[in-house]
Design a protein around this motif. Structure first.
Motif, PDB file in Angstrom:
ATOM      1  N   GLY A 199       0.622 -10.254  -4.602  1.00  0.00           N
ATOM      2  CA  GLY A 199       0.662  -9.023  -3.826  1.00  0.00           C
ATOM      3  C   GLY A 199      -0.741  -8.574  -3.477  1.00  0.00           C
ATOM      4  O   GLY A 199      -1.583  -8.387  -4.367  1.00  0.00           O
ATOM      5  N   LYS A 200      -0.991  -8.402  -2.207  1.00  0.00           N
ATOM      6  CA  LYS A 200      -2.331  -8.046  -1.746  1.00  0.00           C
ATOM      7  C   LYS A 200      -2.288  -6.717  -0.994  1.00  0.00           C
ATOM      8  O   LYS A 200      -1.527  -6.558  -0.042  1.00  0.00           O
ATOM      9  N   VAL A 201      -3.116  -5.778  -1.427  1.00  0.00           N
ATOM     10  CA  VAL A 201      -3.244  -4.486  -0.762  1.00  0.00           C
ATOM     11  C   VAL A 201      -4.669  -4.366  -0.245  1.00  0.00           C
ATOM     12  O   VAL A 201      -5.631  -4.491  -1.021  1.00  0.00           O
ATOM     13  N   VAL A 202      -4.809  -4.149   1.058  1.00  0.00           N
ATOM     14  CA  VAL A 202      -6.119  -3.996   1.681  1.00  0.00           C
ATOM     15  C   VAL A 202      -6.263  -2.559   2.177  1.00  0.00           C
ATOM     16  O   VAL A 202      -5.398  -2.053   2.890  1.00  0.00           O
ATOM     17  N   VAL A 203      -7.352  -1.909   1.782  1.00  0.00           N
ATOM     18  CA  VAL A 203      -7.669  -0.562   2.252  1.00  0.00           C
ATOM     19  C   VAL A 203      -8.921  -0.657   3.110  1.00  0.00           C
ATOM     20  O   VAL A 203     -10.011  -0.944   2.603  1.00  0.00           O
ATOM     21  N   ARG A 204      -8.771  -0.421   4.392  1.00  0.00           N
ATOM     22  CA  ARG A 204      -9.901  -0.575   5.306  1.00  0.00           C
ATOM     23  C   ARG A 204     -10.911   0.564   5.149  1.00  0.00           C
ATOM     24  O   ARG A 204     -10.632   1.597   4.553  1.00  0.00           O
ATOM     25  N   GLN A 205     -12.074   0.354   5.739  1.00  0.00           N
ATOM     26  CA  GLN A 205     -13.210   1.248   5.523  1.00  0.00           C
ATOM     27  C   GLN A 205     -12.918   2.702   5.904  1.00  0.00           C
ATOM     28  O   GLN A 205     -13.329   3.632   5.211  1.00  0.00           O
ATOM     29  N   ASP A 206     -12.218   2.919   7.002  1.00  0.00           N
ATOM     30  CA  ASP A 206     -11.948   4.282   7.459  1.00  0.00           C
ATOM     31  C   ASP A 206     -10.640   4.856   6.917  1.00  0.00           C
ATOM     32  O   ASP A 206     -10.238   5.957   7.308  1.00  0.00           O
ATOM     33  N   SER A 207     -10.000   4.141   6.010  1.00  0.00           N
ATOM     34  CA  SER A 207      -8.687   4.568   5.511  1.00  0.00           C
ATOM     35  C   SER A 207      -8.828   5.427   4.263  1.00  0.00           C
ATOM     36  O   SER A 207      -8.336   5.096   3.173  1.00  0.00           O
ATOM     37  N   GLN A 208      -9.491   6.571   4.430  1.00  0.00           N
ATOM     38  CA  GLN A 208      -9.679   7.495   3.315  1.00  0.00           C
ATOM     39  C   GLN A 208      -8.348   8.153   2.957  1.00  0.00           C
ATOM     40  O   GLN A 208      -7.399   8.160   3.724  1.00  0.00           O
ATOM     41  N   LYS A 209      -8.314   8.735   1.745  1.00  0.00           N
ATOM     42  CA  LYS A 209      -7.124   9.419   1.218  1.00  0.00           C
ATOM     43  C   LYS A 209      -5.934   8.469   1.072  1.00  0.00           C
ATOM     44  O   LYS A 209      -4.776   8.878   1.151  1.00  0.00           O
ATOM     45  N   THR A 210      -6.225   7.210   0.826  1.00  0.00           N
ATOM     46  CA  THR A 210      -5.161   6.227   0.579  1.00  0.00           C
ATOM     47  C   THR A 210      -4.626   6.378  -0.843  1.00  0.00           C
ATOM     48  O   THR A 210      -5.382   6.601  -1.790  1.00  0.00           O
ATOM     49  N   ASP A 211      -3.323   6.217  -0.980  1.00  0.00           N
ATOM     50  CA  ASP A 211      -2.676   6.229  -2.292  1.00  0.00           C
ATOM     51  C   ASP A 211      -1.823   4.964  -2.378  1.00  0.00           C
ATOM     52  O   ASP A 211      -0.812   4.840  -1.679  1.00  0.00           O
ATOM     53  N   ALA A 212      -2.232   4.007  -3.220  1.00  0.00           N
ATOM     54  CA  ALA A 212      -1.547   2.709  -3.276  1.00  0.00           C
ATOM     55  C   ALA A 212      -1.374   2.271  -4.726  1.00  0.00           C
ATOM     56  O   ALA A 212      -2.338   2.277  -5.498  1.00  0.00           O
ATOM     57  N   HIS A 213      -0.137   1.884  -5.058  1.00  0.00           N
ATOM     58  CA  HIS A 213       0.152   1.463  -6.423  1.00  0.00           C
ATOM     59  C   HIS A 213       1.051   0.229  -6.390  1.00  0.00           C
ATOM     60  O   HIS A 213       2.000   0.161  -5.616  1.00  0.00           O
ATOM     61  N   GLN A 214       0.735  -0.720  -7.268  1.00  0.00           N
ATOM     62  CA  GLN A 214       1.424  -2.009  -7.248  1.00  0.00           C
ATOM     63  C   GLN A 214       1.644  -2.489  -8.682  1.00  0.00           C
ATOM     64  O   GLN A 214       0.737  -2.428  -9.510  1.00  0.00           O
ATOM     65  N   LEU A 215       2.877  -2.959  -8.959  1.00  0.00           N
ATOM     66  CA  LEU A 215       3.187  -3.472 -10.292  1.00  0.00           C
ATOM     67  C   LEU A 215       4.155  -4.631 -10.191  1.00  0.00           C
ATOM     68  O   LEU A 215       5.152  -4.565  -9.477  1.00  0.00           O
ATOM     69  N   ASN A 216       3.857  -5.704 -10.913  1.00  0.00           N
ATOM     70  CA  ASN A 216       4.754  -6.844 -11.034  1.00  0.00           C
ATOM     71  C   ASN A 216       5.051  -7.076 -12.509  1.00  0.00           C
ATOM     72  O   ASN A 216       4.129  -7.279 -13.313  1.00  0.00           O
ATOM     73  N   SER A 217       6.333  -7.031 -12.885  1.00  0.00           N
ATOM     74  CA  SER A 217       6.744  -7.245 -14.267  1.00  0.00           C
ATOM     75  C   SER A 217       7.724  -8.405 -14.330  1.00  0.00           C
ATOM     76  O   SER A 217       8.607  -8.531 -13.482  1.00  0.00           O
ATOM     77  N   ASN A 218       7.578  -9.232 -15.356  1.00  0.00           N
ATOM     78  CA  ASN A 218       8.418 -10.421 -15.482  1.00  0.00           C
ATOM     79  C   ASN A 218       8.939 -10.552 -16.904  1.00  0.00           C
ATOM     80  O   ASN A 218       8.215 -10.316 -17.873  1.00  0.00           O
ATOM     81  N   ALA A 268       2.695  -7.775 -15.707  1.00  0.00           N
ATOM     82  CA  ALA A 268       3.112  -7.947 -17.097  1.00  0.00           C
ATOM     83  C   ALA A 268       4.087  -9.106 -17.190  1.00  0.00           C
ATOM     84  O   ALA A 268       4.954  -9.282 -16.325  1.00  0.00           O
ATOM     85  N   ILE A 269       3.932  -9.901 -18.234  1.00  0.00           N
ATOM     86  CA  ILE A 269       4.836 -11.009 -18.522  1.00  0.00           C
ATOM     87  C   ILE A 269       5.228 -10.905 -19.989  1.00  0.00           C
ATOM     88  O   ILE A 269       4.354 -10.825 -20.866  1.00  0.00           O
ATOM     89  N   GLY A 270       6.510 -10.875 -20.271  1.00  0.00           N
ATOM     90  CA  GLY A 270       6.909 -10.722 -21.650  1.00  0.00           C
ATOM     91  C   GLY A 270       8.284 -11.295 -21.936  1.00  0.00           C
ATOM     92  O   GLY A 270       8.938 -11.871 -21.063  1.00  0.00           O
ATOM     93  N   ARG A 271       8.709 -11.117 -23.175  1.00  0.00           N
ATOM     94  CA  ARG A 271      10.021 -11.569 -23.609  1.00  0.00           C
ATOM     95  C   ARG A 271      10.788 -10.366 -24.190  1.00  0.00           C
ATOM     96  O   ARG A 271      10.235  -9.281 -24.340  1.00  0.00           O
ATOM     97  N   LEU A 272      12.043 -10.574 -24.475  1.00  0.00           N
ATOM     98  CA  LEU A 272      12.846  -9.496 -25.027  1.00  0.00           C
ATOM     99  C   LEU A 272      12.290  -9.053 -26.379  1.00  0.00           C
ATOM    100  O   LEU A 272      11.873  -9.882 -27.202  1.00  0.00           O
ATOM    101  N   ASP A 273      12.291  -7.780 -26.598  1.00  0.00           N
ATOM    102  CA  ASP A 273      11.740  -7.186 -27.816  1.00  0.00           C
ATOM    103  C   ASP A 273      12.678  -7.461 -28.994  1.00  0.00           C
ATOM    104  O   ASP A 273      13.827  -7.023 -29.007  1.00  0.00           O
ATOM    105  N   SER A 274      12.177  -8.173 -29.978  1.00  0.00           N
ATOM    106  CA  SER A 274      13.008  -8.528 -31.137  1.00  0.00           C
ATOM    107  C   SER A 274      13.447  -7.288 -31.918  1.00  0.00           C
ATOM    108  O   SER A 274      14.557  -7.249 -32.466  1.00  0.00           O
ATOM    109  N   GLU A 275      12.605  -6.263 -31.960  1.00  0.00           N
ATOM    110  CA  GLU A 275      12.974  -5.044 -32.674  1.00  0.00           C
ATOM    111  C   GLU A 275      14.092  -4.305 -31.935  1.00  0.00           C
ATOM    112  O   GLU A 275      14.994  -3.739 -32.568  1.00  0.00           O
TER     113      GLU A 275
END
Length: 439
Positions: free
Chosen positions: A330-349, A378-385
């Motif tokens: 996942g690639k997010v590009v914020v250009r030079q004049d793009s002030q006040k940008t709000d961008a959030h990215q998450l990949n979980s597996n 994040a990459i993980g397995r099922l929580d044993s607890e």
């Protein structure tokens, strides 16, 4: 860094068949676009794993096979009853059905038609008013599979929503692959006017044992103040190959929401590129992929913050079992004049077996200084607890694992606003987990 097209003879052979089939139409403006695409494809070739964007995904299994083109309509023997498993029991929706990439008017339905909506097969638009869509086709990107799709530009859906219209029900584009060793390459164009609102569902289905290739492109133009809710569900057969590209361009204060769900195919590549082209535009990209056996799913997303005061939110989740493999870039590009940008990215597996693997690469390229941007993986397995806790409440091991896996996926599914689709995916996920895996 690329694989010469000559090493995969079937695309060139297919194009020769297409030219023979077109006969008098080879002088048309649409065919000139096809010819230009083939010329560019000859020059660029197909990607190899030496290309950074294809580092973890080999297209050799596609190029080594010989897929035959489907050059005309053929839905003989199919009835509305055959579509029942794929229409979510919603018979009043506007629905366009495509068999092997070609529109089937007999199987399609306008449902509760809305005045002003234009819902038409692209083949007719290309023939009657090519000039009105030419600029969209030329903006399809220069990647190899986008060029291949343009080279075989024949049919797909054309959707036009005029200004100020809010559709009460989704538009369903259903693509059914029927047969062995075929390639279908639909092209969809969606234009949404100022202040309009539309929900669009693309679904791709095929026989579980059939060996076929889908190479689709969907282009969406969202004008000022418009809202587009776009869902894409891929349920191809176990032996199928699927490469799908979605390209979105957003106007001022527009809203685009994407939900991508990958459930089938031996090899899947989803490309999603969004350009926030005017101030105040916002997008939300959600994805869920379930893999098992030796399946391979690759999600590539790109968000271009080309204007100030734009927002983007992205959440992709993968559940991988067997010896399957997932890829997220996942690639997010914020250009030079793009002030006040709000961008959030998450990949979980979530890895359900020791043999499953995932390669994840969230990226931020920021050229402005007044921004709020985060990314993570994040990459993980099922929580044993957690499993132990559920077992103390009377659940067996298999049931406990299923409950936790469902909870992991539910965040994406619950975000789907169309109830019949959400319930359908809910049933699929629960059924697979009850069988002890993701297949």
């Amino acid at each position: 860094m690329t694989t010469p097209i000559e090493t995969a003879t079937w695309p060139l052979g297919n194009f020769e068949l297409l030219e023979k089939n077109l006969r008098a139409k080879v002088a048309s403006r649409a065919h000139k676009v096809r010819m230009a695409a083939v010329s560019d494809l000859r020059r660029t070739g197909f990607p190899s794993q030496r290309d950074e964007d294809w580092k973890y995904t080999s297209v050799a299994p596609i190029l080594e096979r010989r897929f035959a083109p489907v050059l005309g309509r053929d839905s003989r023997g199919l009835t509305q009853d055959d579509l029942f498993p794929f229409v979510f029991d919603q018979h009043d929706w506007m629905r366009m059905v495509f068999v092997n990439g070609h529109w089937s008017p007999e199987l399609s339905s306008t449902g509760a038609a809305v005045d002003g909506i234009r819902l038409q097969d692209l083949a007719r638009v290309l023939e009657d008013e090519f000039g009105s869509v030419e600029s969209l086709l030329s903006a399809s990107g220069r990647d190899a599979f986008g060029l291949l799709n343009t080279a075989f530009l024949l049919d797909g859906a054309y959707i036009y929503v005029p200004d100020g219209l809010r559709l009460p029900a989704p538009i369903h584009l259903l693509f059914l692959a029927r047969g062995e060793s075929l390639v279908q390459q639909p092209r969809n164009l969606v234009v949404v006017g100022k202040g309009s609102s539309v929900t669009i569902l693309e679904s791709y289905v095929g026989a579980r044992a059939n060996d076929y290739f889908t190479n689709s492109v969907t282009e969406i133009i969202a004008a000022e103040g418009s809202e587009v809710d776009h869902m894409r569900i891929q349920e191809d057969g176990d032996s199928a190959f699927h490469i799908g590209a979605t390209r979105v361009r957003q106007g001022m204060n527009s809203r685009y929401r994407s939900t991508s769900v990958s459930l089938g195919a031996a090899l899947t590549r989803n490309n999603l590129d969004v350009t926030l082209d005017a101030e105040g535009a916002a997008c939300t990209l959600n994805g869920l992929y379930l893999t098992a056996g030796s399946q391979h799913v690759d999600n590539h997303t790109g968000i271009d913050h080309a204007s100030p005061r734009c927002n983007s939110q992205q959440l992709y989740k993968g559940i991988l079992d067997g010896s399957s493999r997932g890829v997220f870039n996942g690639k997010v590009v914020v250009r030079q004049d793009s002030q006040k940008t709000d961008a959030h990215q998450l990949n979980s597996n979530l890895l359900l077996s020791d043999q499953a693997a995932v390669d994840t690469k969230p990226q931020l390229e920021i050229f402005a200084d007044d921004v709020k941007c985060t990314h993570g993986a994040a990459i993980g397995r099922l929580d044993s607890e957690a499993i132990y806790y559920l077992r103390t409440r009377g659940l067996g091991v298999a049931k406990a694992r299923a409950v936790l896996t469902y909870a992991f996926a539910s965040e994406v599914i619950e975000g789907i606003t169309v109830e019949p689709i959400r319930e359908y995916l809910d049933r699929i996920l629960l059924a697979r987990l009850e069988r002890g895996g993701t297949r």
